[in-house]
Design a protein around this motif. Structure first.
Motif, PDB file in Angstrom:
ATOM      1  N   GLU A 114      32.488  39.118  30.158  1.00 62.08           N
ATOM      2  CA  GLU A 114      31.972  37.841  29.140  1.00 62.08           C
ATOM      3  C   GLU A 114      32.512  36.724  30.614  1.00 62.08           C
ATOM      4  OE1 GLU A 114      29.931  37.722  26.994  1.00 62.08           O
ATOM      5  OE2 GLU A 114      30.076  39.211  26.258  1.00 62.08           O
ATOM      6  N   THR A 149      32.676  32.534  20.683  1.00 63.20           N
ATOM      7  CA  THR A 149      31.314  31.779  20.286  1.00 63.20           C
ATOM      8  C   THR A 149      30.542  33.184  19.081  1.00 63.20           C
ATOM      9  OG1 THR A 149      29.790  32.965  21.405  1.00 63.20           O
ATOM     10  CG2 THR A 149      30.814  30.670  21.844  1.00 63.20           C
ATOM     11  N   GLU A 150      29.613  32.744  17.732  1.00 61.31           N
ATOM     12  CA  GLU A 150      29.637  33.868  16.686  1.00 61.31           C
ATOM     13  C   GLU A 150      29.339  35.223  17.586  1.00 61.31           C
ATOM     14  OE1 GLU A 150      26.899  33.634  12.684  1.00 61.31           O
ATOM     15  OE2 GLU A 150      26.950  32.189  14.270  1.00 61.31           O
ATOM     16  N   SER A 151      28.017  34.845  19.106  1.00 62.43           N
ATOM     17  CA  SER A 151      27.840  36.226  18.682  1.00 62.43           C
ATOM     18  C   SER A 151      28.701  37.255  20.059  1.00 62.43           C
ATOM     19  CB  SER A 151      26.664  36.176  19.652  1.00 62.43           C
ATOM     20  OG  SER A 151      26.597  35.111  20.893  1.00 62.43           O
ATOM     21  N   THR A 152      29.960  36.311  20.395  1.00 60.24           N
ATOM     22  CA  THR A 152      30.997  36.910  20.839  1.00 60.24           C
ATOM     23  C   THR A 152      31.279  38.136  20.017  1.00 60.24           C
ATOM     24  OG1 THR A 152      30.333  35.908  22.877  1.00 60.24           O
ATOM     25  CG2 THR A 152      32.125  36.682  23.143  1.00 60.24           C
ATOM     26  N   ARG A 154      30.662  39.183  17.170  1.00 62.75           N
ATOM     27  CA  ARG A 154      29.627  39.887  16.321  1.00 62.75           C
ATOM     28  C   ARG A 154      29.906  41.565  17.773  1.00 62.75           C
ATOM     29  NH1 ARG A 154      26.125  37.204  14.885  1.00 62.75           N
ATOM     30  NH2 ARG A 154      26.771  36.736  13.009  1.00 62.75           N
ATOM     31  N   LYS A 155      30.170  40.567  19.189  1.00 62.51           N
ATOM     32  CA  LYS A 155      29.704  41.774  19.915  1.00 62.51           C
ATOM     33  C   LYS A 155      31.149  42.971  19.957  1.00 62.51           C
ATOM     34  CE  LYS A 155      28.516  41.111  23.836  1.00 62.51           C
ATOM     35  NZ  LYS A 155      27.910  40.313  24.928  1.00 62.51           N
ATOM     36  N   ASP A 159      31.215  43.238  11.760  1.00 64.59           N
ATOM     37  CA  ASP A 159      31.258  42.621  11.051  1.00 64.59           C
ATOM     38  C   ASP A 159      32.811  42.497  10.480  1.00 64.59           C
ATOM     39  OD1 ASP A 159      28.508  42.052  10.742  1.00 64.59           O
ATOM     40  OD2 ASP A 159      28.022  43.562   9.690  1.00 64.59           O
ATOM     41  N   ASP A 183      27.299  29.572  17.944  1.00 63.70           N
ATOM     42  CA  ASP A 183      26.163  29.546  19.210  1.00 63.70           C
ATOM     43  C   ASP A 183      25.820  28.573  19.666  1.00 63.70           C
ATOM     44  OD1 ASP A 183      27.335  32.399  19.536  1.00 63.70           O
ATOM     45  OD2 ASP A 183      25.345  32.692  18.661  1.00 63.70           O
ATOM     46  N   ASN A 193      31.190  31.455  26.184  1.00 69.15           N
ATOM     47  CA  ASN A 193      30.974  32.854  24.684  1.00 69.15           C
ATOM     48  C   ASN A 193      32.478  32.973  24.889  1.00 69.15           C
ATOM     49  OD1 ASN A 193      28.368  33.267  25.510  1.00 69.15           O
ATOM     50  ND2 ASN A 193      28.671  34.876  27.119  1.00 69.15           N
TER      51      ASN A 193
END
Length: 795
Positions: A114, A149-152, A154-155, A159, A183, A193
């Motif tokens: 990342e 970040t939110e997307s990272t 979650r990755k 949840d 994000d 990220n």
């Protein structure tokens, strides 16, 4: 009255619907194309607008004079930011940044690379980044804390709750998640990220603690009312005494509002940048809209004779000229808004592909205020522009003449204007075709240039983990695969040079210290010259034992020329490493090769081969043996690296593929130019098709008589086509010098550029002529093949 206008307009659309459909299609294509471009322009103009205090945020830049010119660097010494906020009033925040850090993260069985940033904790306060989980206060107070970040998040964690969870960076450091932020939109410059504290970065890059370090960013936010010019002068006074390299530098504060659009610097001053593309594409959008409006005017004036009787009757019944003008303008506006509705549908269909082409996440919301106003403006503007001349022309007919049954022919000013509009359309279309070809030639010209080294069969991979510490073992194992002929270690990957100094740090006998020059520096291992495919022009290469040559350097031909008589093998130079003056010996001269600037001339460079520097190297470079299969070689390389450096994914890169990526922007411009040229020629041909159909219809009786008298189909088709083809030839004669001037100006910004060949203009002209001939010939042949008995009977 509005109801009567609408009914009249609908009756007009039903009368000869082919022309109306051509009008709507041409306008819709033009409006859709312009809308897509304006969506791109909107994204460009709103860059960094999501940052609350962007008018107070500045990027510190360092302007350094070199031989009469000034080079502007975006990197500054590591201690600058903390020292500035401590000693200079008017600075609210000073943040050190290391952007573009690509790190390996492991959690459970997930192993992911990342991109992120090491920064001071005040970074969050400066950018007002909203936290979804955790708090900005104290989130990076402890070492080895990390914000995602939110997307990272979650990755990594799905949840589940990420706060307090541990990520392993580069297989050796545990980082604890202390926050999750929203994000960033794509049109924000400072992306990440993940973000960790800059103190962690200093632990692994200790050289950044010295004033001689010249390698990382510093972002300042000033207090309201603080003068950036005054702060810049104080920064200059702060840095100049710290190192002899900074004796003549000037600090510059570059405002955030200019980071994206005005990102080019010439001689130390802002000199345009991405704004030139915003202006260029806005102009192209306006030109394509103009072409679409020209179509409408042409077809409307050509159809004037068919509405002459209507105008005569209305004038006889008392209609005044102003009322007729408003009626025809209303019809034009109605047609324009029908085109807008069709254009909206076309935009929705084309937006995903266009977003991919320009590499943006564009969105279109026609009911939002900004987009609605834009569509209404385009609709009204196109309606008024395209309908004004036909309205005045139609309303000027003499009722006595038209009611006597005399035909109104498009002679005089109307015919002249129509021919002028057709010519204008094709001037633009042919010029765009020429520009597209030359842009493509320029990209290919640079791609095919002699780089000075062999990029084919050259591979490399990033140094990860402990690879540099046991490089000798990895090299031997890679060579033992039988797929590779040479392996070497380097500070920078092929095509790049990330380090440099000047001729005050690298000095030689007779060096003119008043004529300061920037000199690139590459740290390499033995075998680098053979791996890259370079040539030793004089002297020798480094020995296979790096320790033997730790006090030797290689220079390229450009540096040898700069050094004059001192630039010969066997001569001595002195290298200042920030603490000591180290004597070095030139052992060889390497041929010039291209790096960093793919369009520029090779820059001065020297190479050092010292094992103590290997720990800082970032790239393992490899050359395939002739005939070796790349896929098989990659499998063998992957097996070696996984065995010798476990825990890291292996990503082997090809130098020629990375080279092609250097031309992404130019390639994208070429594709856009080609797309716009295709749209322009398509819209022009729609109008030409309609005009040809109208001309053939007007000359039906003449063609019938000529055919009865023995005229051939070929001769009749040529008779109808000749007038239009003459206009296209005239368009080419005008487009040629215009396109030459535009492309010559564009190419002037490149040091290494292609020639403008005559055959490009010939090919574009013949192409435009051929397209026009196809468009006109269909209607011409249709009219020429018609049965004269039927056409004369109908008359």
């Amino acid at each position: 009255m509005i109801k009567n206008y609408i009914l009249t307009a609908l009756r007009s659309l039903r009368n000869k619907p082919t022309y109306s459909l051509l009008n709507i299609a041409g306008l819709a294509l033009g409006i859709a194309c312009a809308t897509l471009i304006f969506l791109w322009v909107e994204d460009e103009l709103t860059w960094d607008h999501k940052v609350a205090d962007r008018n107070q945020i500045y990027w510190t830049r360092l302007n350094m004079p070199y031989n009469g010119t000034i080079t502007s660097f975006n990197n500054v010494p590591g201690p600058l930011a903390p020292e500035a906020i401590r000693t200079i009033p008017g600075i609210r925040y000073a943040v050190r940044l290391s952007i573009g850090e690509r790190r390996l993260f492991t959690i459970g069985d997930k192993v992911v690379y990342e991109n992120g940033t090491f920064a001071d904790s005040s970074y969050f306060d400066m950018l007002k980044i909203p936290f979804l989980k955790g708090k900005s206060v104290g989130c990076l107070r402890l070492k080895h804390s990390i914000v995602l970040t939110e997307s990272t998040a979650r990755k990594f964690f799905g949840d589940t709750e990420p706060i307090g969870k541990v990520l392993v960076m580069n297989n050796n450091i545990n980082y604890t998640v202390t926050g999750v932020v929203a994000d960033f939109p794509k049109n924000v410059t400072l992306q990440f990220n993940w973000l960790a504290t800059f103190d962690d970065y200093l632990d692994e890059q200790g050289w950044l603690k010295t004033w001689g370090s010249f390698g990382r960013l510093a972002i300042l936010e000033l207090e309201p009312g603080a003068n950036p010019d005054v702060i810049a002068r104080k920064l200059t006074a702060l840095i100049r005494p710290r190192d002899m390299a900074y004796a003549k530098v000037d600090m510059l504060l570059w405002p955030m509002k200019d980071w994206h659009l005005y990102n080019q610097f010439t001689n130390g001053k802002q000199d345009g940048g991405a704004i030139k593309f915003v202006k260029l594409f806005s102009l192209i959008a306006s030109i394509i809209l103009l072409i679409a409006c020209i179509n409408f005017m042409n077809l409307a004036t050509a159809r004037a004779g068919q509405r002459a009787r209507e105008v005569g009757v209305r004038k006889t019944l008392g209609a005044v000229k102003g009322a007729l003008i408003s009626r025809f303008i209303f019809e034009s506006l109605m047609l324009s808004f029908l085109s807008v509705l069709l254009a909206v549908l076309l935009v929705y269909l084309a937006l995903p592909a266009f977003s991919d082409l320009v590499n943006k996440d564009l969105s279109f919301h026609p009911l939002t205020l900004a987009h609605l106003i834009g569509l209404l403006t385009i609709g009204v503007g196109c309606g008024l522009l395209s309908g004004s001349y036909p309205a005045f022309y139609l309303s000027s007919f003499n009722p006595v003449v038209v009611l006597k049954g005399l035909k109104i022919r498009a002679r005089g000013s109307a015919g002249f204007i129509r021919k002028g509009l057709v010519t204008t359309q094709f001037v633009i279309s042919v010029a765009l075709i020429i520009c597209t070809i030359i842009i493509y030639q320029q990209v290919q010209h640079v791609k095919d240039r002699d780089l000075g080294f062999e990029q084919q069969r050259l591979l490399y991979l990033d140094v990860q983990g402990k690879m540099a510490d046991h490089y000798d073992i990895i090299r031997d194992h890679l060579l033992a695969t039988g797929a590779l002929g040479h392996v070497a270690l380097s500070f920078s990957p092929p095509l790049s040079c990330w380090s440099g100094t000047d001729n005050q740090h690298l000095t030689w006998e007779g060096d003119d210290l008043n004529s300061k020059e920037f000199i690139n520096r590459e740290m390499i291992s033995p075998g680098y010259i053979a791996t890259m495919g370079l040539k030793i022009k004089e002297g020798r290469d480094f020995y296979s034992d790096a320790k033997v040559d730790s006090s030797s350097i290689l220079i390229n031909e450009q540096l040898a020329t700069l050094m004059g008589k001192a630039g010969k093998p066997g001569n001595r130079v002195t290298l200042f490493d920030g603490q000591n003056h180290v004597p070095m010996t030139i052992v060889g001269i390497v041929n010039n090769f291209v790096f960093n600037d793919m369009y520029g001339e090779p820059a001065p460079m020297f190479m050092v081969c010292n094992p103590t520097n290997f720990q800082y190297c970032h790239s393992i470079d490899m050359r395939l043996k002739p005939g070796a299969s790349p896929s098989t070689a990659i499998d063998k390389i992957t097996a070696v690296i996984k065995a010798d450096n476990p825990g890291y994914p292996v990503e082997v890169k090809f130098a020629d593929a990375q080279y092609s990526q250097r031309f992404t922007e130019e390639t994208r411009i070429g594709k856009l130019a080609g797309l716009f040229a295709a749209l322009a020629i398509s819209i022009s041909c729609l109008g030409l098709f309609g005009l040809a159909a109208y001309t053939a219809e007007q000359r039906t009786k003449e063609l019938g008589i000529r055919k009865v008298l023995g005229a051939s189909v070929h001769g009749l088709a040529g008779l109808l086509s000749r007038e239009f083809l003459q206009l296209v030839v005239l368009s080419c004669l005008i487009a040629f010098p215009l396109a030459w001037w535009v492309m010559n100006s564009w190419l002037a910004s490149y040091a290494y550029r292609t020639a403008i060949h005559w055959w490009v203009f010939a090919a574009a002209g013949l192409g435009g002529l051929f397209i026009a001939l196809l468009t006109v010939s269909f209607q011409a042949l249709k009219a020429a093949l018609a049965n004269p008995v039927k056409t004369l009977r109908s008359e």
